[in-house]
Design a protein around this motif. Structure first.
Motif, PDB file in Angstrom:
ATOM      1  N   LYS A 122       0.840  -1.210   0.000  1.00  0.00           N
ATOM      2  CA  LYS A 122       0.000   0.000   0.000  1.00  0.00           C
ATOM      3  C   LYS A 122       0.868   1.250   0.000  1.00  0.00           C
ATOM      4  O   LYS A 122       0.593   2.204  -0.743  1.00  0.00           O
ATOM      5  CB  LYS A 122      -0.931   0.004   1.203  1.00  0.00           C
ATOM      6  CG  LYS A 122      -1.830   1.225   1.273  1.00  0.00           C
ATOM      7  CD  LYS A 122      -2.783   1.162   2.454  1.00  0.00           C
ATOM      8  CE  LYS A 122      -3.854   0.126   2.236  1.00  0.00           C
ATOM      9  NZ  LYS A 122      -4.896   0.171   3.300  1.00  0.00           N
ATOM     10  N   GLU A 123       1.928   1.260   0.826  1.00  0.00           N
ATOM     11  CA  GLU A 123       2.802   2.427   0.848  1.00  0.00           C
ATOM     12  C   GLU A 123       3.508   2.587  -0.494  1.00  0.00           C
ATOM     13  O   GLU A 123       3.621   3.708  -1.029  1.00  0.00           O
ATOM     14  CB  GLU A 123       3.849   2.305   1.960  1.00  0.00           C
ATOM     15  CG  GLU A 123       4.700   3.567   2.083  1.00  0.00           C
ATOM     16  CD  GLU A 123       6.022   3.340   2.786  1.00  0.00           C
ATOM     17  OE1 GLU A 123       6.525   4.293   3.410  1.00  0.00           O
ATOM     18  OE2 GLU A 123       6.567   2.226   2.681  1.00  0.00           O
ATOM     19  N   TRP A 148       2.347   6.566  -6.927  1.00  0.00           N
ATOM     20  CA  TRP A 148       1.326   7.464  -7.465  1.00  0.00           C
ATOM     21  C   TRP A 148       1.711   8.936  -7.262  1.00  0.00           C
ATOM     22  O   TRP A 148       1.445   9.785  -8.113  1.00  0.00           O
ATOM     23  CB  TRP A 148      -0.012   7.167  -6.796  1.00  0.00           C
ATOM     24  CG  TRP A 148      -1.156   7.987  -7.305  1.00  0.00           C
ATOM     25  CD1 TRP A 148      -1.704   9.092  -6.738  1.00  0.00           C
ATOM     26  CD2 TRP A 148      -1.881   7.781  -8.526  1.00  0.00           C
ATOM     27  NE1 TRP A 148      -2.734   9.583  -7.493  1.00  0.00           N
ATOM     28  CE2 TRP A 148      -2.865   8.794  -8.604  1.00  0.00           C
ATOM     29  CE3 TRP A 148      -1.815   6.833  -9.541  1.00  0.00           C
ATOM     30  CZ2 TRP A 148      -3.759   8.885  -9.662  1.00  0.00           C
ATOM     31  CZ3 TRP A 148      -2.706   6.929 -10.600  1.00  0.00           C
ATOM     32  CH2 TRP A 148      -3.667   7.941 -10.652  1.00  0.00           C
ATOM     33  N   SER A 149       2.331   9.215  -6.128  1.00  0.00           N
ATOM     34  CA  SER A 149       2.711  10.605  -5.818  1.00  0.00           C
ATOM     35  C   SER A 149       4.106  10.951  -6.328  1.00  0.00           C
ATOM     36  O   SER A 149       4.619  12.037  -6.043  1.00  0.00           O
ATOM     37  CB  SER A 149       2.650  10.842  -4.302  1.00  0.00           C
ATOM     38  OG  SER A 149       3.563   9.987  -3.625  1.00  0.00           O
ATOM     39  N   ASN A 150       4.736  10.011  -7.062  1.00  0.00           N
ATOM     40  CA  ASN A 150       6.065  10.219  -7.638  1.00  0.00           C
ATOM     41  C   ASN A 150       7.105  10.564  -6.562  1.00  0.00           C
ATOM     42  O   ASN A 150       7.935  11.468  -6.731  1.00  0.00           O
ATOM     43  CB  ASN A 150       6.023  11.329  -8.703  1.00  0.00           C
ATOM     44  CG  ASN A 150       7.249  11.319  -9.603  1.00  0.00           C
ATOM     45  OD1 ASN A 150       7.864  10.267  -9.799  1.00  0.00           O
ATOM     46  ND2 ASN A 150       7.617  12.471 -10.131  1.00  0.00           N
ATOM     47  N   SER A 151       7.021   9.848  -5.446  1.00  0.00           N
ATOM     48  CA  SER A 151       7.957  10.129  -4.349  1.00  0.00           C
ATOM     49  C   SER A 151       8.674   8.859  -3.888  1.00  0.00           C
ATOM     50  O   SER A 151       9.029   8.734  -2.719  1.00  0.00           O
ATOM     51  CB  SER A 151       7.207  10.766  -3.171  1.00  0.00           C
ATOM     52  OG  SER A 151       6.161   9.913  -2.722  1.00  0.00           O
TER      53      SER A 151
END
Length: 250
Positions: free
Chosen positions: A225-226, A232-235
């Motif tokens: 999940k993380e 998704w957040s490009n991080s």
């Protein structure tokens, strides 16, 4: 003037609240008879309700209006209701589940031994073997049935009622609507389907809040999940993840 303004304000608020309410009824697809005590919920959340004796339900969908709604009942295939329209009254027809296994009345030492063995295997594959998994308890194991008569190659399990599970390690109580469970003895592979609705969060009730929150952060760190959220957040890079391409040229 103030009275008129207050009346209009209350009317607007009432319309907004009513627009967040979803109502409907759940029926048997063949007989069109109402299905009482069917579960209506958003999978993986605390938001849910049950149908009454007439198969009717009312649910506030304000927080999860963009997610599909799950309708589940014992002996029926679950139904997903997507693209919800608040204020609309739905009629949901549930089809009977044909996933059946031979039921055997538990009597005799051999059957009792088999059930104990199968329950151990079921919990191993369903809950896991980690220290935290060992602190998950199925409160209604008696509602689980196995295929004792044709279990040579595949162990099957079904539940007469939704499974009530307490996760003492993370402080959650939830209900799992088990649709089917199969364990292939030759390949030692397992597959199961179902949906989950949370019923209690012990951390919010003030019971060992700090301890539960610390454990949840440890479990979340490095989880799939993380990873998906960071992707998704490009991080990914800033969160310590490294992506590598292991493809080789032929």
């Amino acid at each position: 003037m103030k009275g008129i303004f207050l009346t209009i304000l209350l009317l607007i608020l009432a319309l907004q609240v009513s627009g967040q309410i979803l109502a409907g009824k759940v029926l048997d697809a063949e007989t069109l008879e109402p299905i009482p005590l069917a579960s209506v919920f958003f999978d993986g959340t605390f938001a849910g309700t049950s149908t009454d004796d007439s198969g009717k339900f009312v649910l506030n969908v304000a927080k999860y209006s963009t997610r599909p709604l799950t309708i589940s009942a014992v002996g029926y295939y679950p139904h997903l209701l997507e693209h919800l329209t608040s204020g609309h009254r739905y009629t949901i027809l549930l089809a009977r589940d044909i996933y059946e296994i031979d039921e055997v009345r538990i009597s005799g030492k051999d059957i009792a031994r088999k059930r104990k063995e199968y329950m151990r295997l079921f919990k191993k594959e369903f809950l896991g073997l980690t220290n935290r998994a060992r602190r998950c308890y199925i409160m209604n194991e008696e509602d689980i049935t196995f295929n004792y008569q044709n279990d040579k190659d595949t162990l099957k399990a079904m539940a007469r009622k939704p499974l009530r599970i307490e996760n003492d390690a993370l402080g959650y109580c939830f209900t799992y609507h088990l649709q089917n469970f199969e364990y292939d003895k030759k390949t030692q592979s397992v597959s199961y389907q179902g949906s989950i609705v949370f019923t209690r969060d012990l951390a919010e009730e003030g019971i060992w809040t700090t301890r539960y929150q610390r454990r949840r952060k440890l479990v979340y760190k490095g989880s799939s999940k993380e990873f998906i959220r960071k992707l998704w957040s490009n991080s990914l890079k800033s969160s310590g993840y490294t992506l590598r391409d292991y493809r080789t040229d032929d």
